[in-house]
Design a protein around this motif. Structure first.
Motif, short mmCIF file in Angstrom:
data_model
loop_
_atom_site.label_atom_id
_atom_site.label_comp_id
_atom_site.label_asym_id
_atom_site.label_seq_id
_atom_site.Cartn_x
_atom_site.Cartn_y
_atom_site.Cartn_z
N ILE A 1 -0.58 -1.85 8.19
CA ILE A 1 -1.68 -1.37 7.25
C ILE A 1 -3.09 -1.49 7.89
N GLN A 2 -3.21 -2.38 8.51
CA GLN A 2 -4.72 -2.69 9.17
C GLN A 2 -4.80 -1.67 10.21
N THR B 1 0.83 -1.15 0.14
CA THR B 1 0.07 -0.03 -0.11
C THR B 1 0.78 1.33 -0.07
N LEU B 2 2.16 1.25 0.19
CA LEU B 2 3.06 2.19 0.52
C LEU B 2 2.76 3.23 1.78
N MET B 3 1.96 2.66 2.50
CA MET B 3 1.51 3.79 3.79
C MET B 3 1.96 2.95 5.06
N SER B 4 3.20 2.84 5.19
CA SER B 4 4.02 2.52 6.36
C SER B 4 5.47 2.94 6.24
N GLY B 5 5.64 3.20 7.49
CA GLY B 5 7.36 3.67 7.87
C GLY B 5 8.23 2.47 7.89
N ASP C 1 -11.70 7.83 0.81
CA ASP C 1 -12.24 6.82 -0.02
C ASP C 1 -12.49 5.58 0.92
N GLY C 2 -12.23 5.79 2.12
CA GLY C 2 -12.71 4.62 3.03
C GLY C 2 -12.19 3.43 2.90
N GLY C 3 -10.85 3.55 2.33
CA GLY C 3 -9.76 2.52 2.08
C GLY C 3 -10.12 1.47 0.98
N LYS C 4 -10.89 2.17 0.11
CA LYS C 4 -11.49 1.10 -1.34
C LYS C 4 -10.22 0.95 -2.10
N ASP C 5 -9.44 1.92 -2.50
CA ASP C 5 -8.52 1.93 -3.22
C ASP C 5 -7.47 0.50 -2.72
N VAL C 6 -7.15 0.46 -1.49
CA VAL C 6 -6.26 -0.24 -0.86
C VAL C 6 -7.01 -1.67 -0.88
N HIS C 7 -8.09 -1.71 -0.63
CA HIS C 7 -8.67 -2.97 -0.26
C HIS C 7 -8.90 -3.80 -1.65
N ASP C 8 -9.40 -2.73 -2.62
CA ASP C 8 -9.66 -3.30 -3.85
C ASP C 8 -8.19 -4.05 -4.56
N ALA C 9 -6.91 -3.43 -4.15
CA ALA C 9 -5.68 -3.98 -4.68
C ALA C 9 -5.28 -5.19 -4.09
#
Length: 566
Positions: free
Chosen positions: A411-412, A188-192, A391-399
């Motif tokens: 990520i969770q 997701t890219l969203m982490s350190g 987007d409520g996490g839609k992009d991430v969960h769709d991927a």
């Protein structure tokens, strides 16, 4: 029984290893307990003396040696391919190797040089690594998603698969850069921290008990191991600065629209409240600076509508260099943020602040306390998290759903186990208004510092941690307040390595009282013995569109620190 996504991930993981020539394979990978630090002398044992000399030269030095005809592009490329192969085996930092294409490019550049007796550009023959968000012809982009394997950003039928290149890649090719690998990034890219179900975990090469940072963690690790002289990362909440700080390298988060982002894969595309920036990372401050100069020389504003028409400003560079000399125009003046009041930096980071401020004062510059508006950093953290949840996490969960792969705990914590309610237009507008209020409030505070500098101008920049950690322990990166606020403000920020953690010095006071539960967790997660020897870096933050100024300051500060350590 292995699930389908696990089999696909394992096959991809093996394919990355299989792309490494047999002659460069390691017989045994030591555990972190056996070999905590795999940098410098350790990795050098696998190279011959010429390969070591080449790979331990920075971007500018490589370009000069090739332009002088002392080294060929081919031998330089082969040396970095070899060292990058070793680096990946030690810390899991690469998603894609494409050595054959690199060798072909290097040979073509050598043929051009032999025929014309000149280079084709500033980076002629210089190997450049790329975070695996950037598209390169003939190479796959997974961005850490199992469901993106053998697709174009998750679409198997997209005709761009294998043929498309990001705009900034095209520009670097025009300058003569050679591409040979793409580096790891978190799911997701969203982490350190950098981890995904394909390469698993990217470890810190200086201390393999710790993370490499994220989301450009593979870039930071590879550059620290000198498997790359420099490359490109992206930064939406510290994703260039955290890996640079944790790996003892240099990295810049530019203003959003200074360098081209066109054609780069990303998460939550279309979220325009707080944008991601492309940034350069390198073994030296001069290398990071040269990459920015080179890209701007290609006039990216003609090819990416988001980029402002702003060439490299030699005047600003010269003015900043003059200020470093402490002339009649006055010294540089820096604010210093020792804590944001939410989480105090761990002892190695606090000591790094003292070291850097002392070096500046010793050189004749001025340091003042940085006291931004109350609760502004907390409010900025809330604003940026809101933007990620539009987007409520839609992009991430769709991927993730493309393969059914598991979501990692880090990520969770941000996106949950399934999509949630999306923001409506009114809520998005409210968040944008709040962001604008915070930017205005911070600008007013910055302007007010003219009253304390004694130079007739506000502070030139301010120093603060990139994170409360020298580098986080796995699954323990919990606080992003020190890096994310810079993205909300759309400021320029450059990371500078300062020191190494020392278990004999870096200890909490026996009577230390945590500020809150988050600060308490940060204290409890610190282990002086475990952290011993880890890199400690800090960021120097400048206003928007001050890339020239901040890169000059980074070069200057690195020289000051090296003099003090000599």
């Amino acid at each position: 029984m292995a699930l389908d996504w696990e089999k696909i991930a394992e096959a991809k993981r093996q394919a990355i290893l299989d792309s490494i020539p047999q002659k460069w394979r390691l017989d045994k990978i030591p555990s972190a307990e056996e070999q905590k630090d795999v940098t410098d002398g350790y990795i050098r044992q696998f190279l011959n003396s010429k390969e070591s000399e080449i790979t331990e030269t920075d971007i500018g030095g490589l370009a000069k040696q090739i332009a002088a005809g002392n080294w060929t592009s081919l031998e330089v490329t082969e040396a970095f391919c070899h060292r990058a192969s070793i680096a990946h085996q030690l810390v899991n930092c690469v998603h894609e190797f494409f050595f054959d294409a690199a060798i072909e490019s290097a040979k073509a550049l050598d043929a051009y040089f032999a025929k014309h007796k000149k280079t084709i550009g500033l980076l002629h023959g210089v190997p450049i690594s790329l975070k695996d968000q950037l598209h390169v012809k003939g190479a796959e982009t997974t961005m850490g998603y199992v469901g993106w394997i053998d697709t174009f950003e998750g679409n198997r039928d997209d005709p761009r698969k294998g043929t498309f290149e990001s705009e900034i890649v095209r520009e670097l090719r025009n300058l003569g850069a050679v591409f040979y690998c793409k580096t790891s990034c978190p799911q997701t890219l969203m982490s350190g921290e950098t981890f995904n179900n394909i390469i698993e975990y990217t470890w810190n090469p200086k201390n393999r008990f710790l993370c490499s940072g994220g989301s450009s963690g593979g870039e930071g690790a590879l550059i620290r191991l000198k498997g790359s002289p420099g490359g490109l990362g992206t930064d939406i909440a510290g994703s260039v600065r955290m890996p640079a700080a944790f790996s003892g390298t240099y990295g810049i988060k530019p203003t959003w629209d200074r360098l081209p982002y066109r054609g780069i894969a990303t998460s939550m595309d279309g979220q325009n409240s707080i944008l991601s920036s492309v940034g350069t990372m390198a073994t030296t401050a001069a290398g990071a600076k040269l990459l920015v100069q080179a890209i701007l020389s290609q006039q990216p504003w003609l090819y990416d509508p988001r980029v402002v028409d702003m060439p490299w400003r030699d005047t600003l560079e010269a003015e900043t260099k003059e200020l470093t000399k402490v002339t009649s125009k006055g010294p540089l003046v820096f604010g210093v943020l020792k804590t944001d009041g939410v989480v105090n930096p761990q002892p190695p980071v606090a000591r790094a602040i003292s070291i850097l401020t002392a070096a500046l004062i010793k050189a004749g510059h001025k340091v003042v306390e940085w006291t931004p508006p109350a609760n502004s950093h907390q409010a900025m953290m809330a604003a940026i998290v809101n933007s990620w949840r539009y987007d409520g996490g839609k992009d991430v969960h769709d991927a993730l759903a493309l393969s059914g792969e598991k979501i990692h705990p880090q990520i969770q914590r941000l996106f949950g186990t399934s999509p949630t309610e999306q923001f409506n237009g009114t809520q998005i507008a409210a968040n944008n208004i709040e962001r604008r209020r915070l930017q205005t409030e911070y600008m007013d505070y910055w302007n007010s510092t003219i009253e304390v500098t004694g130079t007739g101008r506000p502070v030139d920049g301010f120093i603060c941690p990139v994170a409360p950690y020298a580098a986080a322990r796995p699954q323990k990166y919990k606080y992003y307040g020190y890096s994310a606020f810079v993205n909300v403000l759309n400021y320029t920020s450059v990371n500078v390595p300062v020191t190494l953690a020392d278990q004999n010095i870096d200890k909490y006071d026996p009577g230390y009282t945590p500020l809150n539960e988050l600060d308490r967790a940060t204290v409890e997660d610190y282990d002086a013995e475990l952290y011993d020897g880890a890199h400690v870096g800090l960021q120097i933050v400048g206003r928007s569109y001050t890339e020239e100024k901040m890169l000059v300051i980074a070069e200057y500060v690195s020289e000051l620190l090296s003099q003090d350590n000599a």
